[in-house]
Design a protein around this motif. Structure first.
Motif, PDB file in Angstrom:
ATOM      1  N   LYS A  18      19.269  21.136  11.989  1.00 42.74           N
ATOM      2  CA  LYS A  18      18.013  20.418  12.208  1.00 42.74           C
ATOM      3  C   LYS A  18      17.518  19.796  10.904  1.00 42.74           C
ATOM      4  O   LYS A  18      17.073  18.641  10.883  1.00 42.74           O
ATOM      5  CB  LYS A  18      16.953  21.360  12.785  1.00 42.74           C
ATOM      6  CG  LYS A  18      15.643  20.682  13.107  1.00 42.74           C
ATOM      7  CD  LYS A  18      14.758  21.578  13.963  1.00 42.74           C
ATOM      8  CE  LYS A  18      14.443  22.890  13.313  1.00 42.74           C
ATOM      9  NZ  LYS A  18      13.588  23.754  14.144  1.00 42.74           N
ATOM     10  N   GLY A  19      17.617  20.554   9.812  1.00 39.98           N
ATOM     11  CA  GLY A  19      17.222  20.008   8.515  1.00 39.98           C
ATOM     12  C   GLY A  19      18.076  18.819   8.119  1.00 39.98           C
ATOM     13  O   GLY A  19      17.581  17.851   7.524  1.00 39.98           O
ATOM     14  N   GLY A  24      17.388   8.877  19.354  1.00 42.28           N
ATOM     15  CA  GLY A  24      18.113  10.139  19.435  1.00 42.28           C
ATOM     16  C   GLY A  24      17.711  11.110  18.344  1.00 42.28           C
ATOM     17  O   GLY A  24      17.559  12.318  18.582  1.00 42.28           O
ATOM     18  N   ALA A  25      17.528  10.600  17.133  1.00 47.12           N
ATOM     19  CA  ALA A  25      17.136  11.465  16.017  1.00 47.12           C
ATOM     20  C   ALA A  25      15.715  11.978  16.179  1.00 47.12           C
ATOM     21  O   ALA A  25      15.385  13.098  15.773  1.00 47.12           O
ATOM     22  CB  ALA A  25      17.288  10.717  14.693  1.00 47.12           C
ATOM     23  N   HIS A  26      14.845  11.159  16.781  1.00 47.98           N
ATOM     24  CA  HIS A  26      13.440  11.557  16.959  1.00 47.98           C
ATOM     25  C   HIS A  26      13.306  12.809  17.820  1.00 47.98           C
ATOM     26  O   HIS A  26      12.315  13.540  17.697  1.00 47.98           O
ATOM     27  CB  HIS A  26      12.641  10.408  17.594  1.00 47.98           C
ATOM     28  CG  HIS A  26      11.944   9.549  16.591  1.00 47.98           C
ATOM     29  ND1 HIS A  26      11.068  10.053  15.653  1.00 47.98           N
ATOM     30  CD2 HIS A  26      11.990   8.204  16.367  1.00 47.98           C
ATOM     31  CE1 HIS A  26      10.603   9.072  14.897  1.00 47.98           C
ATOM     32  NE2 HIS A  26      11.149   7.937  15.314  1.00 47.98           N
ATOM     33  N   VAL A  27      14.270  13.044  18.687  1.00 49.72           N
ATOM     34  CA  VAL A  27      14.218  14.237  19.533  1.00 49.72           C
ATOM     35  C   VAL A  27      14.130  15.495  18.683  1.00 49.72           C
ATOM     36  O   VAL A  27      13.440  16.463  19.036  1.00 49.72           O
ATOM     37  CB  VAL A  27      15.465  14.296  20.441  1.00 49.72           C
ATOM     38  CG1 VAL A  27      15.542  15.641  21.162  1.00 49.72           C
ATOM     39  CG2 VAL A  27      15.448  13.147  21.437  1.00 49.72           C
ATOM     40  N   THR A  48       6.698  20.900  22.364  1.00 47.36           N
ATOM     41  CA  THR A  48       6.972  22.077  21.534  1.00 47.36           C
ATOM     42  C   THR A  48       6.490  21.824  20.116  1.00 47.36           C
ATOM     43  O   THR A  48       6.488  20.691  19.636  1.00 47.36           O
ATOM     44  CB  THR A  48       8.480  22.396  21.483  1.00 47.36           C
ATOM     45  OG1 THR A  48       9.177  21.286  20.902  1.00 47.36           O
ATOM     46  CG2 THR A  48       9.031  22.656  22.882  1.00 47.36           C
ATOM     47  N   GLU A  49       6.072  22.895  19.451  1.00 46.89           N
ATOM     48  CA  GLU A  49       5.643  22.761  18.063  1.00 46.89           C
ATOM     49  C   GLU A  49       6.830  22.531  17.141  1.00 46.89           C
ATOM     50  O   GLU A  49       6.737  21.787  16.170  1.00 46.89           O
ATOM     51  CB  GLU A  49       4.894  24.020  17.615  1.00 46.89           C
ATOM     52  CG  GLU A  49       3.543  24.199  18.292  1.00 46.89           C
ATOM     53  CD  GLU A  49       2.782  25.372  17.714  1.00 46.89           C
ATOM     54  OE1 GLU A  49       3.245  25.938  16.700  1.00 46.89           O
ATOM     55  OE2 GLU A  49       1.726  25.715  18.256  1.00 46.89           O
ATOM     56  N   GLU A  50       7.939  23.166  17.433  1.00 42.33           N
ATOM     57  CA  GLU A  50       9.120  23.081  16.572  1.00 42.33           C
ATOM     58  C   GLU A  50      10.355  22.866  17.445  1.00 42.33           C
ATOM     59  O   GLU A  50      10.712  23.724  18.253  1.00 42.33           O
ATOM     60  CB  GLU A  50       9.276  24.354  15.754  1.00 42.33           C
ATOM     61  CG  GLU A  50      10.356  24.290  14.704  1.00 42.33           C
ATOM     62  CD  GLU A  50      10.053  23.289  13.604  1.00 42.33           C
ATOM     63  OE1 GLU A  50      10.996  22.853  12.929  1.00 42.33           O
ATOM     64  OE2 GLU A  50       8.870  22.940  13.420  1.00 42.33           O
ATOM     65  N   PRO A  51      10.999  21.697  17.312  1.00 43.93           N
ATOM     66  CA  PRO A  51      12.172  21.430  18.153  1.00 43.93           C
ATOM     67  C   PRO A  51      13.282  22.444  17.906  1.00 43.93           C
ATOM     68  O   PRO A  51      13.440  22.967  16.794  1.00 43.93           O
ATOM     69  CB  PRO A  51      12.606  20.032  17.703  1.00 43.93           C
ATOM     70  CG  PRO A  51      11.419  19.443  17.014  1.00 43.93           C
ATOM     71  CD  PRO A  51      10.687  20.593  16.414  1.00 43.93           C
ATOM     72  N   SER A  52      14.029  22.741  18.939  1.00 46.88           N
ATOM     73  CA  SER A  52      15.192  23.612  18.788  1.00 46.88           C
ATOM     74  C   SER A  52      16.262  22.874  18.001  1.00 46.88           C
ATOM     75  O   SER A  52      16.346  21.640  18.042  1.00 46.88           O
ATOM     76  CB  SER A  52      15.726  24.015  20.159  1.00 46.88           C
ATOM     77  OG  SER A  52      16.028  22.863  20.933  1.00 46.88           O
ATOM     78  N   ILE A  74      24.993  12.605  14.603  1.00 45.51           N
ATOM     79  CA  ILE A  74      23.789  11.917  14.131  1.00 45.51           C
ATOM     80  C   ILE A  74      23.883  11.622  12.641  1.00 45.51           C
ATOM     81  O   ILE A  74      23.542  10.522  12.181  1.00 45.51           O
ATOM     82  CB  ILE A  74      22.534  12.758  14.440  1.00 45.51           C
ATOM     83  CG1 ILE A  74      22.294  12.827  15.950  1.00 45.51           C
ATOM     84  CG2 ILE A  74      21.301  12.176  13.744  1.00 45.51           C
ATOM     85  CD1 ILE A  74      21.180  13.773  16.361  1.00 45.51           C
ATOM     86  N   VAL A  75      24.362  12.596  11.867  1.00 39.25           N
ATOM     87  CA  VAL A  75      24.481  12.382  10.421  1.00 39.25           C
ATOM     88  C   VAL A  75      25.537  11.317  10.124  1.00 39.25           C
ATOM     89  O   VAL A  75      25.328  10.434   9.275  1.00 39.25           O
ATOM     90  CB  VAL A  75      24.819  13.708   9.704  1.00 39.25           C
ATOM     91  CG1 VAL A  75      25.166  13.453   8.239  1.00 39.25           C
ATOM     92  CG2 VAL A  75      23.648  14.676   9.803  1.00 39.25           C
TER      93      VAL A  75
END
Length: 254
Positions: free
Chosen positions: A136-137, A200-203, A210-214, A224-225
């Motif tokens: 995620k980071g 896609g990245a915004h997800v 949710t406060e914090e995406p999985s 994505i990277v």
């Protein structure tokens, strides 16, 4: 470098307790088995660093090269999903294409203008190198790298989203390739792809409800990277095409 010295250095560098029996070689396999994976991988880096002897540079070089060779052979034989760089650093191993793109992109961002982009790229790769990887980071950092570059090119937008891409990047593409219809059509498709990539990245930046995406699964994060690196390379090329050309020198001057 001896076992006494290495045990002390290892405990200090990694901030972990090392049992007193580290002075005896027969105990090291058990010591290594009890380490967390991240500490085990960091042990290779620490050992590489402590093998430097400024009074015997050639011996240090040979010893370090032997360490890298033997460690890499073990990683290869055991099919460990990590690789060791020439400075003893251990990184997540994705594939040759990814590593080649990483190296090529970084080398192409040498201008001071792109310092912030490089900083976010470094954060991307550091996230991937964590144990376990912070996928995620990594997604958030690669998005920040691309968004920072987008803002740099077009100055005004507060963020990179599909509307801003359409409003700012597409007209720039139209100007650049006004006399090249095939390139214009193809680049319009790349603009559409960039918009889809941003969505896609915004997800994983602002997941609805949710406060914090999985965290994304590994294969999604790597995709994505990888796509983000390709878009950054493309945007850097666009940036350079949009830069004002230097005025010609007055006649008779150099």
């Amino acid at each position: 470098m001896d076992r006494d010295t290495f045990g002390v250095v290892l405990a200090k560098k990694l901030g972990i307790p090392v049992p007193s029996n580290y002075r005896y070689g027969d105990y090291w396999p058990k010591i290594m088995e009890n380490l967390e994976l991240r500490d085990f991988l960091d042990t290779i880096t620490v050992l590489y660093q402590t093998l430097e002897n400024k009074f015997q540079p050639e011996r240090s070089r040979v010893t370090r090269e032997r360490l890298l060779q033997e460690a890499r052979e073990i990683f290869e034989e055991e099919q460990i999903a990590y690789q060791i760089d020439d400075q003893g650093g251990v990184h997540l191993k994705i594939d040759a294409a990814f590593e080649g793109e990483r190296a090529s992109l970084i080398s192409g961002l040498g201008d001071a203008r792109y310092n912030n982009v490089r900083s976010n790229l470094d954060a991307t790769f550091q996230a991937l190198d964590e144990t376990p990887p912070d996928y995620k980071g990594a997604v958030r950092a690669i998005f920040s790298a691309a968004e920072g570059l987008f803002k740099l090119i077009f100055s005004k937008p507060l963020q990179m989203n599909t509307a801003e891409i359409q409003a700012r990047l597409k007209p720039a593409i139209d100007r650049i390739y006004a006399d090249n219809t095939p390139a214009l059509r193809s680049s319009h498709k790349q603009v559409e792809s960039l918009r889809d990539w941003v969505d896609g990245a915004h997800v994983y930046r602002h997941e609805s409800g949710t406060e914090e995406p999985s965290p994304p699964p590994a294969e999604t994060a790597v995709l994505i990277v990888s796509q983000g690196m390709a878009f950054i390379r493309w945007l850097v090329a666009i940036d350079r095409l949009l830069m004002p050309q230097p005025l010609p020198s007055p006649e008779g001057t150099s």
